[in-house]
Each structure stands twice: as structure tokens, then as C-alpha cells.
Design a protein around this motif. Structure first.
Motif, PDB file in Angstrom:
ATOM      1  N   TYR A   1       4.712   9.747  11.448  1.00  0.00           N
ATOM      2  CA  TYR A   1       4.862  10.688  10.342  1.00  0.00           C
ATOM      3  C   TYR A   1       3.520  11.617  10.275  1.00  0.00           C
TER       4      TYR A   1
ATOM      5  N   ARG B   1      -3.216   9.238  11.667  1.00  0.00           N
ATOM      6  CA  ARG B   1      -4.235   9.319  12.381  1.00  0.00           C
ATOM      7  C   ARG B   1      -5.212   8.077  12.092  1.00  0.00           C
TER       8      ARG B   1
ATOM      9  N   ASP C   1      -8.462   5.560  10.852  1.00  0.00           N
ATOM     10  CA  ASP C   1      -9.466   5.714   9.750  1.00  0.00           C
ATOM     11  C   ASP C   1     -10.750   5.004  10.448  1.00  0.00           C
TER      12      ASP C   1
ATOM     13  N   THR D   1       1.729   5.465  -2.142  1.00  0.00           N
ATOM     14  CA  THR D   1       0.335   6.241  -1.996  1.00  0.00           C
ATOM     15  C   THR D   1      -0.636   5.117  -1.785  1.00  0.00           C
TER      16      THR D   1
ATOM     17  N   SER E   1      -2.248   4.186   2.455  1.00  0.00           N
ATOM     18  CA  SER E   1      -2.733   5.090   3.417  1.00  0.00           C
ATOM     19  C   SER E   1      -1.784   5.966   3.949  1.00  0.00           C
ATOM     20  N   SER E   2      -0.756   5.588   4.061  1.00  0.00           N
ATOM     21  CA  SER E   2       0.612   6.250   5.089  1.00  0.00           C
ATOM     22  C   SER E   2       0.975   7.581   4.034  1.00  0.00           C
TER      23      SER E   2
ATOM     24  N   GLN F   1      -2.161  10.003   3.892  1.00  0.00           N
ATOM     25  CA  GLN F   1      -2.166  10.738   4.882  1.00  0.00           C
ATOM     26  C   GLN F   1      -0.894  11.958   5.089  1.00  0.00           C
TER      27      GLN F   1
ATOM     28  N   ARG G   1       2.844   4.521  -7.843  1.00  0.00           N
ATOM     29  CA  ARG G   1       3.047   3.325  -8.895  1.00  0.00           C
ATOM     30  C   ARG G   1       1.704   2.884  -9.093  1.00  0.00           C
ATOM     31  N   THR G   2       0.602   2.646  -7.858  1.00  0.00           N
ATOM     32  CA  THR G   2      -0.686   2.203  -8.096  1.00  0.00           C
ATOM     33  C   THR G   2      -1.539   3.007  -7.369  1.00  0.00           C
TER      34      THR G   2
ATOM     35  N   ARG H   1      -7.460  -1.817   1.496  1.00  0.00           N
ATOM     36  CA  ARG H   1      -8.157  -1.066   2.270  1.00  0.00           C
ATOM     37  C   ARG H   1      -8.478   0.523   1.727  1.00  0.00           C
TER      38      ARG H   1
ATOM     39  N   TRP I   1      -1.795  -6.125  -0.062  1.00  0.00           N
ATOM     40  CA  TRP I   1      -0.899  -6.888   0.896  1.00  0.00           C
ATOM     41  C   TRP I   1      -1.706  -8.055   1.796  1.00  0.00           C
TER      42      TRP I   1
HETATM   43  P1  NAP Z   1       0.665   0.142   1.380  1.00  0.00           P
HETATM   44  O1  NAP Z   1      -0.936   0.313   1.524  1.00  0.00           O
HETATM   45  O2  NAP Z   1       1.214  -1.226   1.243  1.00  0.00           O
HETATM   46  O3  NAP Z   1       1.210   1.267   0.421  1.00  0.00           O
HETATM   47  C1  NAP Z   1       2.401   1.159   0.018  1.00  0.00           C
HETATM   48  C2  NAP Z   1       2.695   2.048  -1.161  1.00  0.00           C
HETATM   49  O4  NAP Z   1       3.836   1.956  -1.652  1.00  0.00           O
HETATM   50  C3  NAP Z   1       1.772   1.478  -2.404  1.00  0.00           C
HETATM   51  O5  NAP Z   1       1.485   2.549  -3.154  1.00  0.00           O
HETATM   52  C4  NAP Z   1       2.973   0.710  -3.156  1.00  0.00           C
HETATM   53  O6  NAP Z   1       2.547   0.818  -4.671  1.00  0.00           O
HETATM   54  C5  NAP Z   1       4.393   1.834  -2.889  1.00  0.00           C
HETATM   55  N1  NAP Z   1       5.337   0.797  -3.324  1.00  0.00           N
HETATM   56  C6  NAP Z   1       5.805   0.029  -2.580  1.00  0.00           C
HETATM   57  N2  NAP Z   1       7.206  -0.526  -3.098  1.00  0.00           N
HETATM   58  C7  NAP Z   1       7.261   0.328  -3.970  1.00  0.00           C
HETATM   59  C8  NAP Z   1       8.060   0.471  -4.893  1.00  0.00           C
HETATM   60  N3  NAP Z   1       9.273  -0.289  -4.998  1.00  0.00           N
HETATM   61  N4  NAP Z   1       8.275   1.866  -5.982  1.00  0.00           N
HETATM   62  C9  NAP Z   1       7.069   2.318  -5.993  1.00  0.00           C
HETATM   63  N5  NAP Z   1       6.118   2.218  -5.146  1.00  0.00           N
HETATM   64  C10 NAP Z   1       6.198   1.114  -4.208  1.00  0.00           C
HETATM   65  O7  NAP Z   1       1.228   0.658   2.920  1.00  0.00           O
HETATM   66  P2  NAP Z   1       0.600   1.761   3.760  1.00  0.00           P
HETATM   67  O8  NAP Z   1       0.213   3.011   3.169  1.00  0.00           O
HETATM   68  O9  NAP Z   1       1.717   1.953   4.942  1.00  0.00           O
HETATM   69  O10 NAP Z   1      -0.566   1.306   4.615  1.00  0.00           O
HETATM   70  C11 NAP Z   1      -0.514  -0.335   4.780  1.00  0.00           C
HETATM   71  C12 NAP Z   1      -1.936  -0.501   5.754  1.00  0.00           C
HETATM   72  O11 NAP Z   1      -1.689   0.319   7.024  1.00  0.00           O
HETATM   73  C13 NAP Z   1      -3.052   0.336   5.323  1.00  0.00           C
HETATM   74  O12 NAP Z   1      -3.671  -0.667   4.187  1.00  0.00           O
HETATM   75  C14 NAP Z   1      -4.102   0.390   6.408  1.00  0.00           C
HETATM   76  O13 NAP Z   1      -4.468  -0.778   6.750  1.00  0.00           O
HETATM   77  C15 NAP Z   1      -2.823   0.786   7.511  1.00  0.00           C
HETATM   78  N6  NAP Z   1      -2.568   2.240   7.696  1.00  0.00           N
HETATM   79  C16 NAP Z   1      -4.088   3.044   8.127  1.00  0.00           C
HETATM   80  C17 NAP Z   1      -3.920   4.244   8.101  1.00  0.00           C
HETATM   81  C18 NAP Z   1      -5.113   5.074   8.373  1.00  0.00           C
HETATM   82  O14 NAP Z   1      -5.672   5.805   7.774  1.00  0.00           O
HETATM   83  N7  NAP Z   1      -5.431   4.855   9.662  1.00  0.00           N
HETATM   84  C19 NAP Z   1      -2.665   4.958   7.801  1.00  0.00           C
HETATM   85  C20 NAP Z   1      -1.691   4.191   7.511  1.00  0.00           C
HETATM   86  C21 NAP Z   1      -1.669   2.757   7.218  1.00  0.00           C
HETATM   87  P3  NAP Z   1       1.847  -0.459  -5.190  1.00  0.00           P
HETATM   88  O15 NAP Z   1       0.665  -0.559  -4.853  1.00  0.00           O
HETATM   89  O16 NAP Z   1       1.937  -0.535  -6.512  1.00  0.00           O
HETATM   90  O17 NAP Z   1       2.596  -1.804  -4.529  1.00  0.00           O
END
Ligand code: NAP
Ligand code: FAD
Length: 547
Positions: free
Chosen positions: A61, A65, A67, A195, A197-198, A201, A218-219, A338, A502
Motif C-alpha cells: 500500500y 515502510r 517503523d 486507523t 499503522s497501515s 501510513q 473507530r478508535t 503498537r 490485537w
Molecule cells: P490494526 O492496527 O489492527 O488496525 C486496524 C484498524 O482497523 C483499527 O483502526 C480498527 O479499529 C479498524 N477496524 C477494524 N475493523 C473495523 C470495522 N469493522 N469498522 C471500523 N474500523 C475497523 O492493523 P494495521 O494497521 O494493519 O496494523 C497491524 C500491525 O502491523 C501494527 O500494529 C504493526 O505492528 C504492523 N504494522 C506496522 C507498520 C509500520 O509502521 N511499519 C505499518 C503497518 C502495520 P479498532 O481499533 O476500533 O478495532
């Protein structure tokens, strides 16, 4: 142990007996293959993707990158590799990390033992033969003494479960399965859901293209600036000169990254000193804020001071006070999810073409043919981006039908939450290893460093078994119980369990609420693992052939 011809063919029969099957060709699978080869074991990797890279293959996406800073978020096992590879930015982009992993695969000639576009569907332990049979969706059935899961903690992207998604006439995307050809949102009305990390970014980049971007939050999350930029020649030179020292420092640290850790409590200093610490670290960027005081993840009152500092930064950046308030996280202590590391995230909400929708106050009710409907309004959209996360830590493992002694299914064994010894093995599943499995520091660390530690431990273990003519290694139930209790105890000593994260399985409906990673610190954990191995694999049952 057997020597098997390389060049695997899809749909092969189990006639070829391997020492090890490795599932996954990300950072973990690639290094595992390299180590096993070096020890003279025969090994084959199965990978669902059409190339190496894991996370960095799938998550293409815009804005993706690392973190953890590039120099640290890279392999340390080969000094030559480190000297010859040059990162261009402080935080490398997804294309650069993927290039790096392809370079590693080629440099160490790994691809000839990787079968791509092949998903492992089942792994079954045969108690009589003392071997694993691994089956794939391409019809392979292969026998291996050891089965090593390098399937990733964040590789099972959540499938969006929004009502009526199939009726949407526009295009929709998942950040965790991004199209290889890229997506141009120019002139489009785009909705981003999520909202974490993905989302954080990708939102600034999508906002730069879209005619209008609607962010469904949502959060709100805590996000800190990356202050990303080109790596200066001085930084590169310094790392080259001191790499051994820096790598040692990271291996013995808490999170596997270099954070200047203040040993004072946030509550023992004056408000001026506190503010100055936080400002200094905000200026430095990245995870540095977490090290501002010793008790930020231990004491809620201390944590509140840091959380309030971030909220004040959001208010200072975002011009509309109502939008700033909606973006300000209040539901959980800072760093218990995170922390996101962003480039221009909060400032994006100052742009006229960006609208923030509070999806907690006005939940998304359904996707429609032309967009989506919340409890309050309908939005017309050309594209929807689901940045909705992963079935983390256990998802990829439970998607495989893994059967241990007496046909017991791992998925059922873990129905109350994952149970492991050290996050490396599971009682009742001999000779099955999980790299960065639940119960290890994994996602609470610089994952490349944690991956290397697990791979080295597993490789040394296999060499030990061979040398001592041991047929099976298996975690004992006692050791597993004690480790599980320890993981919980340490987690409960911190603020982490207070967040619906998570890490707790809270993002997947019905998933047991168990804090999955080990928060004791990567240095402490490494020492424990090393001591256990040095004591003849204490807590593991080792059985000679024929027993
Ligand atoms: P995530 O942290 O689980 O975020 C998912 C987002 O989707 C949350 O804001 C969540 O809201 C929302 N969501 C999920 N189901 C929903 C629904 N039915 N309706 C509305 N909102 C909904 O996933 P991610 O952003 O992919 O990141 C996962 C992990 O991957 C990170 O914590 C990190 O460890 C890693 N990552 C790292 C980087 C980096 O910076 N290098 C980048 C991407 C990912 P709620 O919080 O309310 O559930
Ligand atoms: P993965 O890279 O997830 O690789 C696992 C592979 O196994 C995948 O290719 C998958 O296709 C394959 N697989 C899974 N199941 C099967 C099956 N049944 N059959 C065949 N193949 C299978 N961590 C950090 O420490 N720092 C970061 O900056 C960072 N940034 C991240 C950014 C994003 C967008 C995401 C999602 C995660 C990030 N992470 C980060 C965590 C990241 O997952 C790890 O750092 C690391 O890349 C994991 O490597 P891995 O080899 O263990 O797993």
C-alpha cells in the motif's frame, strides 16, 4: 540426515524425505533455510506468495515502510551482507525492503529450495514414523522430520466482514493484499476504513491523490513523527564501524531497538523536565518517546502524562479543534497498542479534501452499491481501502490443519488461547517449531532481531538432536504451563492488558482474550532460551530413536 535434490516440483509425492519443511519465505523462512543448509540439513520452503518477502511482498500500500530504523530492521547474521547493502532512508520503504529480501535470497542462493504459489494446508505428525506429513493446495504430500512454521505474526489479513460488500460497484482494496501494479486514486472519492499503522501510513499519500478522502476512524491511535529522510553518510559510516557493538546492544535490550532509556519516573520530575523530555523525543521521532521515563508502561498516572503530551501535539497540528479531539486517543494507555510512526498524518486533516468520520459515534452499517452508509449519513465513494488489520499471531497457524500426537488439532488445543513453551514449541506437537510464536517477544520487538534469535536457537537445537542421536523434542505440559503463567504474570505487571489490542486478540470477534506476546524483554528472553538449551533443553522431553 537425508540429502534431497533441490528444485522442488509442485504436486510432488512424499517419496522424497526431507529433514525439514519450512512454511513461509519472509525474513524468518529465508534465514531458517540458510541456517539449515549451512548445517547440512535438507530443507524445502513452501510459500503462498509468488515471491519472497512475506509482509513486504503483500503490504504494497502507498506509504508502507518500517517503523524500526532500517539499519536495525535488517539481518545481522552476515557482516558481509551488512557491509555491502546500503539503506537509503532512515525508515526504508516497502519497495526497498522487498528489494533487500530478494537480494538476500539471491546472494545466498535460496530460491532453488522455495516452492512459490503453494499454500500449506495441513501438517500431520505420524507417531509411528516419527515424521510430519505436509500437504499443500497444489497436491504436494511431503514427509519431513521437522516442520518449522515461519508463517508470520501479521500475515493473515482480516477479510472485511461488512454487510453488503458484494454490492459495491466501485473498487475495494486491502492494505495487506495490495495489487502489485499499484493503485492511482487521482480524482477519486476514496474511503479508508481503519486507523492502525497501515491506515496511518497510507492516509497522507492517498489524500494527496484523491479528490476527496473520507477516513472512517473507530478508535484513534497514538502516532509519533518518523522524521524520515535520507540516511546521511555519517550515520552509515558510524554503523559500519560499530555494527557489532550496536547489534549486541540491541540483542540485550528490552525491545530489540536502540531507545535511549531514561531511568527516572515520570512522576518524580518537575512538569518542565517532563515536557522537555517529551519534546526532545518528539523531535527525535520514532519510538524514542516510549523511553522518556522508566514507568510509562507500568504506571497509568505516569503514562497519562505522555498520552496528554501526544494529545497536545495533535491539538497543535490539527487546526479544527473538533477534528483534533476526535483524533485524540483516550481509550487505552500510550504504547499498549503498537505506536504508529507517521509522516504527516495529523496534518493531513488540515486539508480541505479530507474528512474524518467518527465511526464509533456513527458506526458503519453497510456498504452500498455507491459507497457506504453509517448510522448518520451515506457516502458516495469510487474506492474503499480496508486497513482493518490481521488475525494476528495465531491466524496463519490456525489456518493450517496442524495435527500432533493422537491426531490432536492445534486449533482446538488453542481454543482458549495459544499455549506454548517459549513461543517456540507446543506440548503434544513434537518436532514442530514456531518462529516468533505466541509467548515470545515477537511483535513487541524489532522483529528481525527476534526472528534471528529464534532461527539460531532452532538451528542449534536441530544440530544438537543430530549430534546426540535424539529422535524427538517436545515441550512438556509442565514447562508449557509454567511459561504461560510467567507470560501472563509479566503482562499483568504492565498496562498492556488494559488495551483492546490485537496483542490481546481483541480485534477478532470470538477470539479468546489472552495477551499473546512476551513482554519480559528480548535480552532477558534470549538469556532464558540460551540457558534452557545449555541445560540440555530443560522443559523439553527428548526421546532417542525407537522410544
Ligand atoms: P490494526 O492496527 O489492527 O488496525 C486496524 C484498524 O482497523 C483499527 O483502526 C480498527 O479499529 C479498524 N477496524 C477494524 N475493523 C473495523 C470495522 N469493522 N469498522 C471500523 N474500523 C475497523 O492493523 P494495521 O494497521 O494493519 O496494523 C497491524 C500491525 O502491523 C501494527 O500494529 C504493526 O505492528 C504492523 N504494522 C506496522 C507498520 C509500520 O509502521 N511499519 C505499518 C503497518 C502495520 P479498532 O481499533 O476500533 O478495532
Ligand atoms: P511474514 O513476513 O509475515 O512471512 C510469512 C510468510 O508465510 C508470508 O509470505 C505468507 O504468505 C507465508 N505463509 C503463511 N501461511 C502460509 C501457508 N499456510 N502456506 C504457505 N505460506 C504461508 N515489524 C518490525 O519489527 N518493524 C517494522 O517496521 C514492521 N513493519 C511492518 C509493516 C507492516 C505493514 C506489517 C504488516 C508488519 C510489520 N512488521 C514490522 C511485522 C513484520 O511482519 C515482521 O517484521 C516480519 O516481516 C515478519 O517476518 P516473517 O517471516 O516472520 O513473517
Amino acid at each position: 540426515m537425508s540429502d534431497v535434490p533441490s528444485k522442488p516440483m509442485p504436486g510432488g509425492e512424499a517419496g522424497s524425505a526431507l529433514d525439514a519443511v519450512i512454511v513461509g519465505a519472509g525474513f524468518a523462512g529465508l534465514y531458517m533455510l540458510h541456517r539449515l543448509r549451512g548445517l547440512g540439513f535438507s530443507a524445502r520452503v513452501y510459500e503462498a506468495a509468488s515471491g519472497v518477502g512475506g509482509t513486504w511482498f503483500w503490504n504494497r500500500y502507498p506509504g508502507a515502510r518500517c517503523d524500526v530504523e532500517s539499519m536495525q530492521y535488517s539481518y545481522s547474521f552476515s557482516a558481509e551482507l551488512e557491509q555491502e547493502w546500503q539503506w537509503s532512508e532512515r525508515y526504508a520503504s516497502q519497495p526497498e525492503i522487498l528489494r533487500y529480501l530478494n537480494h538476500v535470497a539471491e546472494r545466498f542462493d535460496l530460491k532453488r529450495d522455495i516452492q512459490f504459489e503453494t499454500r500449506v494446508t495441513a501438517a500431520t505428525f505420524d507417531e509411528i514414523a516419527n515424521r510430519w506429513t505436509i500437504q499443500t493446495d497444489r497436491g504436494d504430500r511431503v514427509s519431513a522430520k521437522f516442520c518449522i512454521m515461519a508463517t508470520g505474526c501479521l500475515s493473515a489479513a482480516k477479510v472485511p466482514d461488512f454487510r453488503a460488500l458484494e454490492t459495491f460497484q466501485g473498487k475495494w482494496y486491502r492494505t495487506g493484499h495490495w495489487p502489485h501494479e499499484g493503485v492511482d486514486f487521482t480524482g477519486q472519492r476514496v474511503g479508508v476504513i481503519g486507523t492502525g499503522s497501515s491506515g496511518i501510513q497510507s492516509i497522507p499519500i492517498i489524500a494527496g491523490q484523491a479528490s476527496h478522502l473520507f477516513v472512517f476512524q473507530r478508535t484513534p491511535n497514538f502516532s509519533v513523527p518518523a522524521h524520515n529522510g535520507p540516511l546521511s553518510p555519517d550515520v552509515i559510516q558510524d554503523w559500519r564501524e560499530h555494527r557489532a557493538e550496536y547489534r549486541h546492544r540491541d540483542r540485550t535490550s528490552a525491545f530489540g531497538i536502540h531507545i535511549e532509556q531514561n531511568t527516572k519516573s515520570a512522576l518524580e520530575v518537575s512538569s518542565e523536565e517532563r515536557q522537555s523530555q517529551y519534546e526532545k523525543r518528539w523531535e527525535r521521532g520514532g519510538f524514542s518517546l516510549v523511553g522518556a521515563f522508566a514507568d510509562l508502561i507500568l504506571n497509568k498516572e505516569a503514562n497519562d502524562t505522555a498520552a496528554e503530551f501526544v494529545r497536545s501535539q495533535i491539538r497543535a497540528i490539527v487546526r479544527d479543534p473538533a477534528v483534533a479531539e476526535t483524533l485524540a486517543p483516550r481509550d487505552f494507555p500510550l504504547a499498549t497498542k503498537r505506536i504508529c510512526v507517521d509522516t504527516g498524518y495529523y496534518a493531513t486533516f488540515n486539508h480541505d479534501n479530507v474528512t474524518l468520520i467518527d465511526a464509533r459515534a456513527t458506526p458503519i452499517e453497510e456498504i452500498t452499491a455507491t459507497g457506504l452508509r453509517t448510522s448518520k449519513a451515506e457516502y458516495t465513494l469510487d474506492s474503499i481501502v480496508f486497513a482493518t488489520g490481521f488475525d494476528a499471531m495465531t491466524g496463519a497457524l490456525c489456518n493450517i490443519d496442524i495435527r500432533g500426537r493422537a491426531g490432536a488439532a492445534l486449533k482446538e488445543r488453542w481454543s482458549g488461547g495459544p499455549r506454548t513453551y517459549l513461543g517456540i514449541m507446543v506440548a503434544g506437537f513434537p518436532n514442530l517449531f514456531t518462529i516468533t510464536g505466541p509467548g515470545s517477544p515477537s511483535v513487541l520487538s524489532n522483529m528481525v532481531l527476534s526472528i534471528e534469535q529464534h532461527v539460531d536457537w532452532i538451528a542449534d537445537c536441530l544440530a544438537y538432536l543430530r549430534e546426540h542421536r535424539i529422535a524427538n523434542i517436545e515441550a512438556t505440559v509442565n514447562a508449557e504451563n509454567e511459561w504461560g503463567a510467567h507470560v501472563n504474570q509479566v503482562a499483568n505487571f504492565t498496562l498492556f492488558p488494559q488495551a483492546n489490542s490485537w496483542y490481546m486478540g481483541a480485534n477478532i470477534p470470538g477470539k479468546p482474550r489472552v495477551f499473546m506476546p512476551y513482554i519480559g524483554g528480548v535480552g532477558v528472553y534470549r538469556q532464558k532460551c540460551d540457558e534452557i538449551a545449555a541445560d540440555g533443553y530443560e522443559g523439553f522431553a527428548l526421546s532417542p530413536p525407537g522410544s
